[in-house]
Write an enzyme that holds these catalytic residues in place. Structure first.
Site, PDB file in Angstrom:
ATOM      1  N   ARG A   3       0.843  -1.193   0.000  1.00 49.84           N
ATOM      2  CA  ARG A   3       0.000   0.000   0.000  1.00 49.84           C
ATOM      3  C   ARG A   3       0.884   1.252   0.000  1.00 49.84           C
ATOM      4  NH1 ARG A   3      -3.488  -1.536   5.219  1.00 49.84           N
ATOM      5  NH2 ARG A   3      -1.415  -2.356   5.769  1.00 49.84           N
ATOM      6  N   TYR A  62      -1.113   4.679  10.536  1.00 45.82           N
ATOM      7  CA  TYR A  62      -1.503   3.722  11.571  1.00 45.82           C
ATOM      8  C   TYR A  62      -0.325   3.564  12.528  1.00 45.82           C
ATOM      9  CZ  TYR A  62      -5.588   2.235   8.853  1.00 45.82           C
ATOM     10  OH  TYR A  62      -6.788   2.203   8.184  1.00 45.82           O
ATOM     11  N   HIS A 117      -0.859   2.018  16.232  1.00 42.93           N
ATOM     12  CA  HIS A 117      -1.095   0.872  17.126  1.00 42.93           C
ATOM     13  C   HIS A 117      -0.058   0.831  18.250  1.00 42.93           C
ATOM     14  CE1 HIS A 117      -4.232  -0.724  14.538  1.00 42.93           C
ATOM     15  NE2 HIS A 117      -3.429  -0.591  13.496  1.00 42.93           N
ATOM     16  N   GLU A 163      -5.985   4.925  13.433  1.00 40.61           N
ATOM     17  CA  GLU A 163      -6.943   4.027  14.093  1.00 40.61           C
ATOM     18  C   GLU A 163      -7.663   4.648  15.275  1.00 40.61           C
ATOM     19  OE1 GLU A 163      -3.035   3.248  16.261  1.00 40.61           O
ATOM     20  OE2 GLU A 163      -3.664   3.621  14.177  1.00 40.61           O
ATOM     21  N   ASP A 179     -20.347 -11.438  20.666  1.00 40.62           N
ATOM     22  CA  ASP A 179     -20.001 -10.072  21.027  1.00 40.62           C
ATOM     23  C   ASP A 179     -20.645  -9.757  22.374  1.00 40.62           C
ATOM     24  OD1 ASP A 179     -18.954  -7.503  19.069  1.00 40.62           O
ATOM     25  OD2 ASP A 179     -19.943  -6.984  20.944  1.00 40.62           O
ATOM     26  N   SER A 225     -20.805 -12.867  24.190  1.00 43.87           N
ATOM     27  CA  SER A 225     -19.413 -13.273  24.383  1.00 43.87           C
ATOM     28  C   SER A 225     -19.071 -13.327  25.868  1.00 43.87           C
ATOM     29  CB  SER A 225     -18.475 -12.286  23.675  1.00 43.87           C
ATOM     30  OG  SER A 225     -17.132 -12.673  23.806  1.00 43.87           O
ATOM     31  N   LEU A 251     -11.933  -5.318  18.899  1.00 41.86           N
ATOM     32  CA  LEU A 251     -11.325  -3.988  18.806  1.00 41.86           C
ATOM     33  C   LEU A 251     -11.515  -3.227  20.102  1.00 41.86           C
ATOM     34  CD1 LEU A 251     -10.058  -1.601  17.218  1.00 41.86           C
ATOM     35  CD2 LEU A 251     -12.399  -0.955  16.569  1.00 41.86           C
ATOM     36  N   VAL A 256      -7.295 -11.155  13.401  1.00 37.62           N
ATOM     37  CA  VAL A 256      -7.213  -9.825  12.782  1.00 37.62           C
ATOM     38  C   VAL A 256      -6.782  -8.780  13.803  1.00 37.62           C
ATOM     39  CG1 VAL A 256      -8.464  -8.129  11.392  1.00 37.62           C
ATOM     40  CG2 VAL A 256      -9.014 -10.542  11.169  1.00 37.62           C
ATOM     41  N   VAL A 268      -4.277  -8.806  15.633  1.00 39.66           N
ATOM     42  CA  VAL A 268      -2.842  -8.926  15.901  1.00 39.66           C
ATOM     43  C   VAL A 268      -2.178  -7.551  16.027  1.00 39.66           C
ATOM     44  CG1 VAL A 268      -2.315  -9.163  13.433  1.00 39.66           C
ATOM     45  CG2 VAL A 268      -0.683 -10.010  15.137  1.00 39.66           C
ATOM     46  N   ASP A 269      -2.663  -6.538  15.281  1.00 41.92           N
ATOM     47  CA  ASP A 269      -2.094  -5.188  15.382  1.00 41.92           C
ATOM     48  C   ASP A 269      -2.218  -4.628  16.789  1.00 41.92           C
ATOM     49  OD1 ASP A 269      -0.942  -4.504  12.956  1.00 41.92           O
ATOM     50  OD2 ASP A 269      -2.847  -3.974  12.044  1.00 41.92           O
ATOM     51  N   ARG A 281       1.224 -14.286  17.794  1.00 43.25           N
ATOM     52  CA  ARG A 281       2.432 -13.477  17.602  1.00 43.25           C
ATOM     53  C   ARG A 281       2.425 -13.004  16.154  1.00 43.25           C
ATOM     54  NH1 ARG A 281       5.944 -16.840  14.867  1.00 43.25           N
ATOM     55  NH2 ARG A 281       5.844 -19.077  15.296  1.00 43.25           N
ATOM     56  N   VAL A 307      -0.951 -12.302  10.334  1.00 40.37           N
ATOM     57  CA  VAL A 307      -0.259 -11.276   9.551  1.00 40.37           C
ATOM     58  C   VAL A 307      -0.761  -9.896   9.965  1.00 40.37           C
ATOM     59  CG1 VAL A 307       0.123 -10.350   7.236  1.00 40.37           C
ATOM     60  CG2 VAL A 307       0.158 -12.834   7.621  1.00 40.37           C
ATOM     61  N   ASN A 310      -0.400  -6.977   8.577  1.00 39.66           N
ATOM     62  CA  ASN A 310      -0.819  -6.017   7.540  1.00 39.66           C
ATOM     63  C   ASN A 310      -1.568  -6.759   6.433  1.00 39.66           C
ATOM     64  OD1 ASN A 310       1.631  -7.269   6.827  1.00 39.66           O
ATOM     65  ND2 ASN A 310       2.273  -5.584   5.516  1.00 39.66           N
TER      66      ASN A 310
END
Length: 372
Positions: free
Chosen positions: A15, A93, A95, A117, A197, A219, A239, A266, A268-269, A278, A297, A299
């Site tokens: 990107r 971003y 994080h 974010e 949730d 949740s 999130l 998702v 992970v960030d 990890r 991953v 990104n």
């Protein structure tokens, strides 16, 4: 203002922080834009397109980083810390709650760090996080379907099944933007989908629009265990804006999960919502623990860089132009950018980041006033 657009350096990060359209808007307002040669190549945007938009192409990363404002997609890597300098506005971003070394580097260099974010509107929306959450959510299901194949280490389960054979069981932790988009693709593929949730209104929304095509659960520890132990694919879509994600799946739960099941985290960030998460890279995206494939991953949207770049710029361009035109006054005048401010001239200005590392927190407006 002098604005820099460096080439991204994270593994397979294709990107780019600004499209030629954004650059053109900046140059029309009288700003100078330095674009590192090749910055847009991963998104099939050429140096010539940036030049036509009024940018100056520079060959060295340090030239782009020497600007008053640097616009990126991903946070600086350790190799880029030396480019940080006082009075720089870094718009990207960040994080920070999951990255103490970067937090310290921004503080030590006196950088004004505005994180995509955490930019938040009065209505609580996260306009600069939403487009990448949409991409990541949809990708999470596609990626999970791929790694469920036996050739990738999975259980050998087809998402939609076939007549006479059950479809895959998909558990989605979180009903926000990521979870909703993951559910959309999973339901569309014919999988059996359960979304968890803590927000009843979000679950009600999904229940209403899918008319029984998916299941919803509150949740809590009991429901999480029951659902993930029967899942072929688990998607972590939790999130905490600007903060570290909570561990909803502990290491002790993994042995009870199906062998060959897949976790796509998702979050992970933000440190991940799975204790065993990890960060991984596109070059080496997965690892296996207790028979469970982990895809983490950091990104993910860079795998579809052209879509992601244009989706991101559609939201960031407005704020980029305001920061260029007004400098720090744009932050003073705009509540969304005040939420986005994470560091300023040695102070942490976002509560969740300060709390994570035991640092003192300064109100954004107070930090801006005292630093003048």
């Amino acid at each position: 203002m002098l604005i820099g657009l460096p080439k991204e350096t994270k593994d397979h990060e294709n990107r780019v922080g600004m499209t030629p359209s954004t650059v053109k808007a900046l140059t029309r307002h009288g700003h100078r834009v330095l674009v590192q040669s090749g910055a847009g190549e991963g998104s099939f945007l050429s140096d010539a397109e940036y030049q036509s938009a009024g940018a100056m192409i520079v060959s060295r990363a340090e030239d782009a980083w020497a600007a008053q404002m640097v616009v990126k997609v991903k946070e600086p890597t350790a190799a880029e810390y030396s480019y940080l300098h006082r009075d720089m506005i870094l718009f990207t971003y960040l994080h920070l709650a999951s990255d103490e070394p970067l937090t310290i580097a921004l503080l030590e260099h006196g950088v004004t760090g505005i994180a995509y974010e955490t930019v938040q509107t009065e209505g609580g929306q996260l306009p600069l996080l939403t487009p990448m959450s949409e991409v990541a959510g949809r990708m999470a299901t596609q990626i999970g379907a791929t790694y469920l194949q036996k050739t990738y280490g999975g259980r050998g389960v087809l998402m939609g099944g076939v007549p006479g054979v059950a479809s895959a069981n998909v558990a989605i932790l979180g009903a926000g933007i990521v979870g909703t988009n993951a559910a959309r693709v999973a339901v569309g593929s014919g999988a059996q989908v359960t979304v968890l949730d803590i927000n009843h209104d979000r679950l009600k929304y999904l229940d209403d629009i899918y008319h029984g095509q998916l299941q919803t659960r509150i949740s809590d520890e009991y429901n999480i265990e029951e659902v993930i132990y029967n899942a072929d694919l688990v998607i972590g879509a939790v999130l905490i804006p600007g903060g570290r994600a909570p561990w909803l799946i502990t290491a002790g739960m993994l042995p009870n999960m199906r062998k060959g099941s897949v976790i796509v985290d998702v979050a992970v960030d933000q440190g991940g919502c799975v204790e065993t998460t990890r960060p991984t890279t596109h070059s080496n995206p997965t690892y296996e623990l207790d028979g469970v494939v982990h895809y983490c991953v950091a990104n993910m949207p860079s795998a579809v860089p052209r879509t992601s770049t244009f989706a991101l710029n559609a939201q960031t361009a407005f704020y980029t132009l305001r920061l260029a035109d007004e400098g720090l006054d744009a932050v003073r005048k705009n509540l969304a950018l005040q939420y986005g401010l994470n560091t300023h001239r040695g102070s942490v200005t976002y509560p969740a980041v300060a709390k994570e590392f035991g640092l003192s927190h300064v109100d954004p407006l107070q930090a801006l006033e005292h630093a003048d």
